[in-house]
Each structure stands twice: as structure tokens, then as C-alpha cells.
Motif scaffolding. Structure first.
Motif, PDB file in Angstrom:
ATOM      1  N   ARG A 190       0.769  -1.160  -0.130  1.00 51.91           N
ATOM      2  CA  ARG A 190       0.085  -0.062  -0.097  1.00 51.91           C
ATOM      3  C   ARG A 190       0.979   1.282   0.005  1.00 51.91           C
ATOM      4  NH1 ARG A 190      -5.310  -0.398   1.367  1.00 51.91           N
ATOM      5  NH2 ARG A 190      -5.283   1.728   1.971  1.00 51.91           N
ATOM      6  N   GLU A 191       1.971   1.321   0.826  1.00 52.12           N
ATOM      7  CA  GLU A 191       3.108   2.331   0.606  1.00 52.12           C
ATOM      8  C   GLU A 191       3.399   2.592  -0.467  1.00 52.12           C
ATOM      9  OE1 GLU A 191       6.375   2.439   3.214  1.00 52.12           O
ATOM     10  OE2 GLU A 191       5.106   2.259   5.045  1.00 52.12           O
ATOM     11  N   TYR A 192       3.968   1.483  -1.262  1.00 44.49           N
ATOM     12  CA  TYR A 192       4.363   1.464  -2.732  1.00 44.49           C
ATOM     13  C   TYR A 192       3.219   2.081  -3.611  1.00 44.49           C
ATOM     14  CZ  TYR A 192       5.473  -0.463  -7.372  1.00 44.49           C
ATOM     15  OH  TYR A 192       6.030  -0.616  -8.760  1.00 44.49           O
ATOM     16  N   MET A 193       2.014   1.849  -3.332  1.00 46.81           N
ATOM     17  CA  MET A 193       1.040   2.310  -4.588  1.00 46.81           C
ATOM     18  C   MET A 193       1.167   3.916  -4.328  1.00 46.81           C
ATOM     19  SD  MET A 193      -2.290  -0.222  -4.890  1.00 46.81           S
ATOM     20  CE  MET A 193      -2.733  -0.013  -3.129  1.00 46.81           C
ATOM     21  N   LEU A 194       1.336   4.335  -3.172  1.00 45.58           N
ATOM     22  CA  LEU A 194       1.102   5.628  -3.032  1.00 45.58           C
ATOM     23  C   LEU A 194       2.492   6.665  -3.413  1.00 45.58           C
ATOM     24  CD1 LEU A 194      -0.807   5.920   0.503  1.00 45.58           C
ATOM     25  CD2 LEU A 194      -1.700   5.845  -1.801  1.00 45.58           C
ATOM     26  N   VAL A 195       3.537   5.849  -3.194  1.00 47.55           N
ATOM     27  CA  VAL A 195       4.997   6.635  -3.323  1.00 47.55           C
ATOM     28  C   VAL A 195       5.256   6.300  -4.985  1.00 47.55           C
ATOM     29  CG1 VAL A 195       7.466   6.391  -3.115  1.00 47.55           C
ATOM     30  CG2 VAL A 195       5.704   6.118  -1.075  1.00 47.55           C
ATOM     31  N   GLY A 196       4.747   4.962  -5.330  1.00 46.63           N
ATOM     32  CA  GLY A 196       5.256   4.854  -6.767  1.00 46.63           C
ATOM     33  C   GLY A 196       6.709   4.278  -7.034  1.00 46.63           C
ATOM     34  N   GLY A 197       7.071   4.085  -8.251  1.00 49.16           N
ATOM     35  CA  GLY A 197       8.113   3.436  -8.557  1.00 49.16           C
ATOM     36  C   GLY A 197       9.246   4.078  -9.138  1.00 49.16           C
ATOM     37  N   MET A 198       9.127   5.800  -9.046  1.00 50.12           N
ATOM     38  CA  MET A 198      10.208   6.908  -9.772  1.00 50.12           C
ATOM     39  C   MET A 198      11.143   6.737  -8.654  1.00 50.12           C
ATOM     40  SD  MET A 198       8.694   6.956 -12.661  1.00 50.12           S
ATOM     41  CE  MET A 198       9.646   8.426 -13.386  1.00 50.12           C
ATOM     42  N   ASP A 313       3.248   4.881 -14.010  1.00 50.44           N
ATOM     43  CA  ASP A 313       3.700   4.894 -12.795  1.00 50.44           C
ATOM     44  C   ASP A 313       2.455   5.243 -11.772  1.00 50.44           C
ATOM     45  OD1 ASP A 313       5.537   4.775 -10.245  1.00 50.44           O
ATOM     46  OD2 ASP A 313       4.959   6.657 -10.158  1.00 50.44           O
ATOM     47  N   THR A 314       2.083   4.464 -10.780  1.00 49.43           N
ATOM     48  CA  THR A 314       1.118   4.403  -9.879  1.00 49.43           C
ATOM     49  C   THR A 314       1.092   5.481  -9.018  1.00 49.43           C
ATOM     50  OG1 THR A 314       0.575   1.951 -10.126  1.00 49.43           O
ATOM     51  CG2 THR A 314      -0.837   3.137  -8.707  1.00 49.43           C
ATOM     52  N   GLY A 315       2.482   5.762  -8.346  1.00 53.50           N
ATOM     53  CA  GLY A 315       2.558   7.038  -7.727  1.00 53.50           C
ATOM     54  C   GLY A 315       2.037   8.184  -8.403  1.00 53.50           C
ATOM     55  N   LEU A 316       2.389   8.493  -9.759  1.00 54.36           N
ATOM     56  CA  LEU A 316       2.271   9.431 -10.404  1.00 54.36           C
ATOM     57  C   LEU A 316       0.521   9.569 -10.712  1.00 54.36           C
ATOM     58  CD1 LEU A 316       4.847   9.702 -13.310  1.00 54.36           C
ATOM     59  CD2 LEU A 316       4.872  10.762 -11.003  1.00 54.36           C
ATOM     60  N   LEU A 317       0.030   8.562 -10.870  1.00 55.06           N
ATOM     61  CA  LEU A 317      -1.543   8.427 -10.945  1.00 55.06           C
ATOM     62  C   LEU A 317      -2.176   9.271  -9.525  1.00 55.06           C
ATOM     63  CD1 LEU A 317      -4.202   7.525 -12.227  1.00 55.06           C
ATOM     64  CD2 LEU A 317      -3.920   5.245 -11.282  1.00 55.06           C
ATOM     65  N   VAL A 318      -1.724   8.623  -8.494  1.00 54.06           N
ATOM     66  CA  VAL A 318      -2.012   9.273  -7.201  1.00 54.06           C
ATOM     67  C   VAL A 318      -2.041  10.586  -7.172  1.00 54.06           C
ATOM     68  CG1 VAL A 318      -2.061   9.143  -4.672  1.00 54.06           C
ATOM     69  CG2 VAL A 318      -1.705   7.144  -6.010  1.00 54.06           C
ATOM     70  N   THR A 319      -0.776  11.285  -7.381  1.00 54.71           N
ATOM     71  CA  THR A 319      -0.627  12.780  -7.592  1.00 54.71           C
ATOM     72  C   THR A 319      -1.682  13.254  -8.617  1.00 54.71           C
ATOM     73  OG1 THR A 319       1.501  12.560  -6.742  1.00 54.71           O
ATOM     74  CG2 THR A 319       0.896  14.242  -8.150  1.00 54.71           C
ATOM     75  N   GLN A 320      -1.836  12.642  -9.849  1.00 56.55           N
ATOM     76  CA  GLN A 320      -2.862  13.155 -10.728  1.00 56.55           C
ATOM     77  C   GLN A 320      -4.091  13.097 -10.298  1.00 56.55           C
ATOM     78  OE1 GLN A 320      -2.270  11.321 -14.632  1.00 56.55           O
ATOM     79  NE2 GLN A 320      -2.776  13.121 -15.616  1.00 56.55           N
ATOM     80  N   VAL A 321      -4.717  12.324  -9.664  1.00 58.64           N
ATOM     81  CA  VAL A 321      -5.995  12.411  -9.232  1.00 58.64           C
ATOM     82  C   VAL A 321      -6.265  13.620  -8.234  1.00 58.64           C
ATOM     83  CG1 VAL A 321      -7.429  11.185  -7.304  1.00 58.64           C
ATOM     84  CG2 VAL A 321      -6.251   9.573  -9.196  1.00 58.64           C
ATOM     85  N   PHE A 322      -5.515  14.002  -7.580  1.00 56.93           N
ATOM     86  CA  PHE A 322      -5.423  15.074  -6.649  1.00 56.93           C
ATOM     87  C   PHE A 322      -4.691  16.256  -7.282  1.00 56.93           C
ATOM     88  CE2 PHE A 322      -5.405  11.674  -3.620  1.00 56.93           C
ATOM     89  CZ  PHE A 322      -6.657  11.881  -3.192  1.00 56.93           C
ATOM     90  N   ALA A 323      -4.583  16.243  -8.660  1.00 52.80           N
ATOM     91  CA  ALA A 323      -4.159  17.776  -9.407  1.00 52.80           C
ATOM     92  C   ALA A 323      -5.001  18.900  -9.141  1.00 52.80           C
ATOM     93  CB  ALA A 323      -3.932  17.100 -10.839  1.00 52.80           C
ATOM     94  N   GLU A 350      -5.306  -1.790  -9.629  1.00 49.28           N
ATOM     95  CA  GLU A 350      -5.280  -2.422 -11.038  1.00 49.28           C
ATOM     96  C   GLU A 350      -4.106  -1.784 -11.743  1.00 49.28           C
ATOM     97  OE1 GLU A 350      -7.992  -3.143 -14.854  1.00 49.28           O
ATOM     98  OE2 GLU A 350      -9.016  -3.234 -13.085  1.00 49.28           O
ATOM     99  N   ASN A 351      -3.887  -0.440 -11.602  1.00 52.65           N
ATOM    100  CA  ASN A 351      -2.784   0.269 -12.252  1.00 52.65           C
ATOM    101  C   ASN A 351      -1.560  -0.201 -11.635  1.00 52.65           C
ATOM    102  OD1 ASN A 351      -2.528   3.028 -14.215  1.00 52.65           O
ATOM    103  ND2 ASN A 351      -0.970   2.790 -12.575  1.00 52.65           N
ATOM    104  N   ALA A 352      -1.579  -0.598 -10.497  1.00 52.98           N
ATOM    105  CA  ALA A 352      -0.268  -0.902  -9.669  1.00 52.98           C
ATOM    106  C   ALA A 352       0.097  -2.458 -10.344  1.00 52.98           C
ATOM    107  CB  ALA A 352      -0.367  -1.038  -8.268  1.00 52.98           C
ATOM    108  N   ILE A 353      -0.952  -3.353 -10.573  1.00 54.09           N
ATOM    109  CA  ILE A 353      -0.570  -4.543 -11.166  1.00 54.09           C
ATOM    110  C   ILE A 353      -0.275  -4.749 -12.618  1.00 54.09           C
ATOM    111  CG2 ILE A 353      -1.884  -6.746 -11.706  1.00 54.09           C
ATOM    112  CD1 ILE A 353      -1.137  -5.988  -8.643  1.00 54.09           C
ATOM    113  N   ALA A 354      -0.823  -3.690 -13.241  1.00 51.07           N
ATOM    114  CA  ALA A 354      -0.189  -3.337 -14.687  1.00 51.07           C
ATOM    115  C   ALA A 354       1.278  -3.033 -14.985  1.00 51.07           C
ATOM    116  CB  ALA A 354      -1.260  -2.377 -15.422  1.00 51.07           C
ATOM    117  N   GLN A 355       1.466  -2.040 -13.766  1.00 48.20           N
ATOM    118  CA  GLN A 355       2.876  -1.685 -13.783  1.00 48.20           C
ATOM    119  C   GLN A 355       3.781  -2.784 -13.433  1.00 48.20           C
ATOM    120  OE1 GLN A 355       3.176   1.688 -11.232  1.00 48.20           O
ATOM    121  NE2 GLN A 355       5.420   1.386 -11.188  1.00 48.20           N
ATOM    122  N   GLN A 356       3.503  -3.719 -12.432  1.00 45.31           N
ATOM    123  CA  GLN A 356       4.285  -4.971 -12.127  1.00 45.31           C
ATOM    124  C   GLN A 356       4.495  -5.742 -13.307  1.00 45.31           C
ATOM    125  OE1 GLN A 356       5.496  -4.489  -8.929  1.00 45.31           O
ATOM    126  NE2 GLN A 356       4.165  -2.823  -9.334  1.00 45.31           N
TER     127      GLN A 356
END
Length: 452
Positions: A190-198, A313-323, A350-356
């Protein structure tokens, strides 16, 4: 420098190529291409020269243009200018951001043929028309794709190598981890989904443990991508921007398929084809295509007009959600992490799984069928290809269902198995629960997606 899986691929290239090809590392901006190339050069060669084409002076460019047929002079120029002694078969030249000087890329043919040194390139937007006009792409160039860090690399960066090993062992043994380790792995995912992989976002998180600071880094990366779209998007830049901005809204839907009508009442696939290609080639999105007749050759039955678009990257998606906010606080991220703030978690999972899956080398496909008859109506989130022990290890289609909650049904997966029985291998359900095995159906915790 974080441990990255691509490093072994670079070592394989050096060993097998033995100077007969150059290697291009492709990927989105800020995924760590330059860092891994330089780390590889330091560890595996006696000397190296990194030429950053964003900073290289005109004199260096001129030397390439004027001395390509006089390589002794070119190598002397570069050796003296960069202050690096060259060693035959033990020096690596790195052409960083080579798309900014396409001539150097086309020169690889002569440089490799000379045989004295090895050559590596890094680049973004490599296939965009502006970056390949008037050059001949060298046949001596291999390429490897680099993606944001996957969950296993995230664990390595956090110093959780033992947990990463335990996850791999659990998957191999088909035995669930203990509740203690399962809970820890689930929380870290869950941490990883919020931080992302950049890498920059992960570095900031490890330094500060402050998601608000991490969010600032991710916003900088998104601004960089917006600038790239404006600079390199050409005639399609407005359509590229519309698609990119629309991704969170599209993923928040139940079916998550990208609907062109959301971009405009008269939007048509032929008008947006180049824009989707641009985003795909720039690694900003991961496209998942509908395979209308699931066989081992999924691309043979690809329906280009039906797709899902995930953020790279799912972390970027989270940030874009709150853009719409100028700043996303650490407290808000913590509320999401601990389930205190309602957010479309299915979209993020689902975005995180696609990223993996992309980081593991899979092309993304799904299966969607609409029918008036309920027994034929189904939606499978992902289709993978894998060897199947019950078919003498021959390749079979492996359907994957992704569940973001602990209470769910597998109706579509059951229908898929019944309809395509002889083509189907192992079936996977990725869910926020421990592993369990039921015949040829494997229920895996979300944090094991990188094992597939």
C-alpha cells in the motif's frame, strides 16, 4: 544507487554481444536510465565516457560530424576533452539522452564496426518522428526497456531484502506466508502504491518519510512530462494532453476501458491513433489491448479500438488524481494509506498490477465480451501466457482477475474457464488476502504480482 533488475540484462548484453552491438536503454524520463548506465560503466569497465547530449558543447557535436570517417581523431578528441584514458575492449561510451543528437545514434554503425570500444545509449521519446527524421537506425543497435521500480525493487530500496526473498519463496512453494509477514508485505505494498516506483520519489520518501514531500517530487515529474508533450507532441500535442489528463477519470469507471467520446462528442479512433502511439512510445502510459479470441498468440487477435490506458507509474496516478489541489499533504496520504479517506482503490490497485506486469516483460492484454446472454458476458482484467504443467508444460492463456477488496466473486473467471477450457492454463486471482491454491486456480496476495 538502488539495486535494479535491469542491471543483469546489461551484463548479459556485454557478455553475449562482446562489442558487436550497441545497447539502447529506453524508458520514460526520470526512471533511472542514466544512473544505471553510469553505475554499470563504473563496475564493469576500466574506464568510461558519458556524453550528455543535453549539455555537450557544440565542439563535441562537430567532432562527431567531422571525424566519423577518422575515428582515431574522434576518439582522441573525446579522450582528451573528457580527461579519460581509453582502453581497447575495456572502455564504454555512454550517449545519454541520445534523442537530442540523433546523428550520434546513426553513427553507432561505424563505431561498433570499429570494434575497439563498447557503446551504450539512453533515451526517451526515441521513436517519435522528430527524433528519427533524416537518420538511419543502425541494425547494430539492441534495445531494452526500463520501467519505474517494481514492488520488489521498492523492498530492496527499503532494506527489506529478506522480506523480498520470503515472498519469492512463498510463491515458489505455493505456501502462504505467516500472518506477521503477510501483514507487513501488504502494508508495504500500500505504501508502494502511493509513493510509486520513480527513483526520485522513493529517495525522497526514504529520506523524509513524508508523503507530502514525495508528492512535490511527483508533481515536478508530471510538469516535466507536460513540457515534453508541449515540445515534442507535434501536431498531436493537444490530443496527447487530453488523453493523458483523462486517464484517472477513465480508470475510475467500473470497466476501465478508455472511451473516446469522453474526449469530445466527435472524437474518432483514427484521429487519436497518433496521440496514443506517442504516449505509448514515451512510456508515459501502459496500454492494455482487448484480445477478442484468446489464444497463445494474443497479438494476432488484438482489437485496436478497445483498450485500457494505465499510467506508467501508480504513484504519479495518485498525484494526478489530486491535481486540482496545489499541494497534497502528508496527512491526506496517510488517511488513504490507513483507509480513512475514501478513494477509488480499485483504480490504484489495477494500475499497480499493470505496472508490475510491464516491468516483468509482459505485454498487456485483457478480454472483454458483451452479450445479451449473461453466460457469455465477461470481463477478464489481464491475460498472460505461461507454461502449464497439466499440458506437458506447453504455453497456455492464463487469465488474471484483480480484486481490491476481500469480498468478491469470480464469475467472469469461471465463465472464461468454461468457454475456453482447452486453451486455459493456470488461473490467477490477485487479492488483498493470503495465498491459497484451489486446483489450477492460484489466489495470490497483491504484493506477489511481480512473481508472475
Amino acid at each position: 544507487m538502488y539495486k535494479r533488475k535491469i542491471y543483469n540484462r546489461l551484463r548479459q548484453w556485454k557478455s553475449e554481444s562482446n562489442g558487436t552491438t550497441a545497447l539502447m536503454i529506453e524508458g520514460a524520463r526520470r526512471v533511472g536510465k542514466s544512473t544505471i548506465a553510469e553505475e554499470f560503466a563504473k563496475n564493469e569497465y576500466r574506464s568510461y565516457i558519458l556524453i550528455d547530449w543535453q549539455k555537450a558543447p557544440q565542439a563535441v557535436r562537430d567532432s562527431f560530424r567531422n571525424n566519423l570517417n577518422h575515428l582515431d581523431t574522434l576518439f582522441m578528441d573525446l579522450s582528451v576533452y573528457y580527461g579519460v584514458r581509453l582502453y581497447e575492449r575495456d572502455t564504454l561510451f555512454i550517449f545519454d539522452e541520445v534523442q537530442l543528437f540523433p546523428f550520434a545514434r546513426s553513427a553507432v554503425k561505424q563505431l561498433v564496426a570499429d570494434g575497439r570500444y563498447d557503446f551504450m545509449e539512453t533515451g526517451s521519446l526515441i521513436s517519435i518522428k522528430k527524433n528519427v527524421e533524416n537518420i538511419l537506425i543502425p541494425s547494430e543497435e539492441e534495445s531494452v526497456s526500463m520501467f519505474p521500480m517494481d514492488f520488489e525493487e521498492f523492498l530492496w530500496a527499503r532494506g527489506e531484502e529478506l522480506l523480498a526473498d520470503a515472498i519469492r519463496q512463498s510463491f515458489a512453494d505455493r505456501q502462504a506466508m505467516s500472518p506477521l509477514l503477510d501483514n507487513k508485505a501488504e502494508r508495504l505494498f500500500r505504501e508502494y502504491m502511493l509513493v510509486g516506483g520513480m527513483p526520485q520519489a522513493i529517495e525522497r520518501y526514504l529520506e523524509t518519510s513524508d508523503m507530502g514531500n514525495v508528492d512535490r517530487v511527483k508533481r515536478q515529474i508530471l510538469r516535466l512530462y507536460a513540457q515534453d508533450i508541449e515540445k515534442y507532441g507535434g501536431d498531436s500535442k493537444e490530443r496527447v494532453k487530453r488523453i493523458f489528463d483523462e486517464i484517472p477519470g477513465q480508470l475510475s469507471k467500473h470497466e476501465k476501458k478508455f472511451t473516446l467520446s469522453s474526449l469530445g462528442e466527435n472524437a474518432r479512433e483514427r484521429e487519436y491513433g497518433d496521440a496514443f502511439f506517442w504516449l505509448d512510445e514515451s512510456f508515459l502510459i501502459n496500454r492494455c489491448m482487448n484480445a477478442t479470441d484468446p489464444h497463445v498468440g494474443l497479438r494476432l487477435h488484438q482489437e485496436d479500438s478497445t483498450m485500457k490506458c494505465y499510467m506508467g507509474d501508480t504513484g504519479l496516478l495518485v498525484t494526478q488524481v489530486f491535481a486540482d489541489r496545489a499541494y497534497t499533504s502528508n496527512e491526506l496520504y496517510r488517511d488513504i494509506l490507513f483507509g480513512k479517506l475514501e478513494v477509488n482503490e480499485g483504480m490504484l490497485v489495477e494500475n499497480a498490477i499493470a505496472q508490475q506486469f510491464r516491468a516483468s516483460g509482459h505485454r498487456l492484454f485483457f478480454y472483454s465480451r458483451y452479450s445479451r446472454q449473461a453466460e457469455d458476458r465477461m470481463e477478464i482484467d489481464f491475460l498472460l501466457i505461461g507454461e502449464y504443467s497439466n499440458a506437458a508444460m506447453k504455453a497456455r492463456v492464463c487469465p488474471v482477475e484483480v480484486k481490491s477488496t476481500k469480498r468478491y466473486k469470480t464469475t467472469s473467471l469461471d465463465k472464461f474457464k468454461n468457454k475456453f477450457d482447452s486453451r486455459v492454463g493456470m488461473q490467477y486471482v490477485l487479492h488483498p488476502r493470503p495465498m491459497r491454491v484451489e486446483g489450477d486456480r492460484l489466489y495470490l496476495p497483491l504484493y506477489m504480482a511481480h512473481c508472475l
